[in-house]
Design a protein around this motif. Structure first.
Motif, short mmCIF file in Angstrom:
data_model
loop_
_atom_site.label_atom_id
_atom_site.label_comp_id
_atom_site.label_asym_id
_atom_site.label_seq_id
_atom_site.Cartn_x
_atom_site.Cartn_y
_atom_site.Cartn_z
N GLY A 76 14.06 8.28 -5.05
CA GLY A 76 12.89 7.56 -4.57
C GLY A 76 11.61 8.37 -4.75
O GLY A 76 10.58 7.83 -5.17
N ALA A 77 11.68 9.66 -4.44
CA ALA A 77 10.52 10.52 -4.62
C ALA A 77 10.14 10.62 -6.10
O ALA A 77 8.95 10.59 -6.45
CB ALA A 77 10.80 11.91 -4.04
N LEU A 78 11.14 10.72 -6.97
CA LEU A 78 10.87 10.76 -8.41
C LEU A 78 10.22 9.46 -8.89
O LEU A 78 9.29 9.48 -9.71
CB LEU A 78 12.15 11.03 -9.20
N ALA A 79 10.70 8.32 -8.39
CA ALA A 79 10.10 7.04 -8.75
C ALA A 79 8.65 6.98 -8.27
O ALA A 79 7.77 6.49 -8.99
CB ALA A 79 10.91 5.88 -8.17
N LEU A 104 9.79 2.88 -0.59
CA LEU A 104 10.81 2.15 0.17
C LEU A 104 12.20 2.76 0.00
O LEU A 104 13.01 2.75 0.94
CB LEU A 104 10.82 0.67 -0.23
N THR A 105 12.48 3.29 -1.19
CA THR A 105 13.78 3.93 -1.43
C THR A 105 13.92 5.19 -0.57
O THR A 105 14.98 5.45 0.00
CB THR A 105 13.96 4.25 -2.92
N VAL A 106 12.85 5.97 -0.47
CA VAL A 106 12.87 7.16 0.38
C VAL A 106 13.08 6.75 1.85
O VAL A 106 13.91 7.34 2.55
CB VAL A 106 11.57 7.99 0.22
N ILE A 107 12.35 5.74 2.30
CA ILE A 107 12.48 5.28 3.69
C ILE A 107 13.90 4.77 3.96
O ILE A 107 14.49 5.10 4.99
CB ILE A 107 11.43 4.19 3.99
N ALA A 108 14.44 3.98 3.04
CA ALA A 108 15.81 3.46 3.23
C ALA A 108 16.83 4.60 3.26
O ALA A 108 17.77 4.58 4.05
CB ALA A 108 16.16 2.46 2.13
#
Length: 126
Positions: A76-79, A104-108
């Motif tokens: 998520g951070a890379l995205a 949102l990926t990092v949060i999830a």
């Protein structure tokens, strides 16, 4: 305050955070279809999106594998940083998709970490 059931978190294919990861990854991977991009943006979004989907599926299949949530947070951070690193901030739709899906990926992933830890503990008790 409601407590998350250890039994639910240990069952494969039931965790909503991991399903969210699969959907977010699919959106990222498919977004070059509907947004203008360059070659770097397209490949970055497709590869990172596919990796996010794959990590989500692995987390769904093996809910006790805590490392999957860490991988999710890194992906998520890379995205999130990819529009700056890969130079596609001028493609507004693609850049915003990367920023939103990445965040949102990092949060999830962070939200799913307690579930994965509980499932890991539950698996160790059997």
């Amino acid at each position: 305050m409601a407590r998350i059931s250890d039994r639910t978190s240990a069952r494969p294919w039931t965790r909503p955070h991991d399903w969210a990861e699969v959907v977010l990854g699919a959106v990222l991977a498919l977004s070059p279809i509907w947004f203008d991009t360059n070659t770097a943006a397209t490949w970055t979004m497709v590869v990172l999106g596919a990796l996010i989907v794959l990590d989500g599926l692995v987390s769904l299949a093996m809910p006790g594998a805590v490392y999957g949530e860490g991988v999710q947070i890194v992906l998520g951070a890379l995205a999130f940083i990819s529009p700056w690193v890969m130079g596609y901030t001028e493609f507004t739709g693609a850049a915003w998709t990367s920023w939103i899906v990445g965040g949102l990926t990092v949060i999830a992933g962070a939200a799913a970490l307690p579930l994965a830890t509980a499932a890991h503990r539950m698996a160790g008790q059997h």
